[in-house]
Design a protein around this motif. Sequence first.
Motif, mmCIF file in Angstrom:
data_model
loop_
_atom_site.group_PDB
_atom_site.id
_atom_site.type_symbol
_atom_site.label_atom_id
_atom_site.label_comp_id
_atom_site.label_asym_id
_atom_site.label_seq_id
_atom_site.Cartn_x
_atom_site.Cartn_y
_atom_site.Cartn_z
ATOM 1 N N PRO A 50 0.814 -1.223 0.000
ATOM 2 C CA PRO A 50 0.000 0.000 0.000
ATOM 3 C C PRO A 50 0.847 1.273 0.000
ATOM 4 O O PRO A 50 1.980 1.279 0.481
ATOM 5 C CB PRO A 50 -0.795 -0.118 1.305
ATOM 6 N N ALA A 51 0.277 2.324 -0.518
ATOM 7 C CA ALA A 51 0.975 3.613 -0.593
ATOM 8 C C ALA A 51 1.443 4.077 0.784
ATOM 9 O O ALA A 51 2.521 4.656 0.919
ATOM 10 C CB ALA A 51 0.076 4.661 -1.233
ATOM 11 N N ALA A 52 0.665 3.821 1.804
ATOM 12 C CA ALA A 52 1.019 4.263 3.155
ATOM 13 C C ALA A 52 2.317 3.633 3.643
ATOM 14 O O ALA A 52 3.006 4.204 4.485
ATOM 15 C CB ALA A 52 -0.106 3.931 4.130
ATOM 16 N N GLY A 53 2.674 2.472 3.117
ATOM 17 C CA GLY A 53 3.875 1.776 3.556
ATOM 18 C C GLY A 53 5.097 1.995 2.684
ATOM 19 O O GLY A 53 6.133 1.346 2.876
ATOM 20 N N GLN A 54 5.011 2.928 1.719
ATOM 21 C CA GLN A 54 6.119 3.142 0.784
ATOM 22 C C GLN A 54 7.424 3.527 1.466
ATOM 23 O O GLN A 54 8.497 3.085 1.055
ATOM 24 C CB GLN A 54 5.754 4.210 -0.246
ATOM 25 N N GLU A 128 5.237 -4.312 13.931
ATOM 26 C CA GLU A 128 5.073 -2.853 13.981
ATOM 27 C C GLU A 128 4.700 -2.322 12.585
ATOM 28 O O GLU A 128 3.812 -1.465 12.458
ATOM 29 C CB GLU A 128 6.368 -2.197 14.469
ATOM 30 N N ILE A 129 5.343 -2.839 11.563
ATOM 31 C CA ILE A 129 5.005 -2.435 10.185
ATOM 32 C C ILE A 129 3.571 -2.835 9.874
ATOM 33 O O ILE A 129 2.797 -2.044 9.324
ATOM 34 C CB ILE A 129 5.996 -3.053 9.175
ATOM 35 N N GLU A 130 3.181 -4.056 10.243
ATOM 36 C CA GLU A 130 1.802 -4.518 10.025
ATOM 37 C C GLU A 130 0.810 -3.623 10.752
ATOM 38 O O GLU A 130 -0.229 -3.246 10.195
ATOM 39 C CB GLU A 130 1.635 -5.957 10.510
ATOM 40 N N LYS A 135 -0.622 -5.626 6.617
ATOM 41 C CA LYS A 135 0.140 -6.840 6.313
ATOM 42 C C LYS A 135 0.798 -6.788 4.941
ATOM 43 O O LYS A 135 1.890 -7.319 4.747
ATOM 44 C CB LYS A 135 -0.751 -8.074 6.433
ATOM 45 N N LYS A 136 0.145 -6.160 3.974
ATOM 46 C CA LYS A 136 0.748 -6.070 2.643
ATOM 47 C C LYS A 136 2.036 -5.247 2.683
ATOM 48 O O LYS A 136 2.993 -5.533 1.957
ATOM 49 C CB LYS A 136 -0.235 -5.471 1.635
ATOM 50 N N ALA A 137 2.075 -4.235 3.535
ATOM 51 C CA ALA A 137 3.302 -3.444 3.680
ATOM 52 C C ALA A 137 4.410 -4.303 4.272
ATOM 53 O O ALA A 137 5.570 -4.212 3.846
ATOM 54 C CB ALA A 137 3.055 -2.218 4.550
#
Length: 178
Positions: A50-54, A128-130, A135-137
Amino acid sequence: MIRKFLQSTARKMGRHYNYDVSYMHGLIDISPAAAIGLARLPKFYKYRGPAAGQAAWTGALLASTLEGDCGPCAQLVVDMALEGGADPACLQACAEGRPQEAGAIGLGFRFAMMAITGDPRADDLRREIESEFGKKAAVSCAFAAASGRIYPVLKRGLGHGQACQRLDFGGKVVKLAA
C-alpha cells in the motif's frame, strides 16, 4: 533484434540515473535470455504494497542494498528513492547508521537489517510495520529486504564489483565507511 532492444533499454536507464550499465551490456552480449531474466527482477522486488507503507519499503530496500554494496547500486537506490519523493535526510540517517531517527524509512531499514542477519527482533518490527501500515506493507518490506542484495552480488559475480563511494543524498554528499 532483441539484443538491440535490450541494449537500448539499458542505455536509457543508464542515462536517466547516470548509472554505469556496462555489466548489463556485457550480459546482453553473452546471453539475451539471461538479460531478460535480469529485467524480470524488478517485478519481484518492486512489490510495494500500500501507498502508506512506501517509506518503510524504501528503507528496507536501502538496507538490503547497503548490506550488499555501498557503491553504485546503493546510489541508484538512493536516486530512485529521491525521485519517488523520499526524504533525503531520512535516507542519509539510515546510511549513516542512525535509522532510529528516520521515521518510517528507518523502521523498514531496521526491519530489513534484522531480517538479513537473522535477528529475532525482526518479528517485532514486522508486527510494527503490520500495525502501522498493514500486512501487505510487511510483505513488501520482506521482499525488499530479500532482494536489494541481488544486483551488487550479481555485478561482483560478473566482474563489475565497485568499491565503496560517496553517496549523494539530494545534494548532500557523504562518504560511508566500508
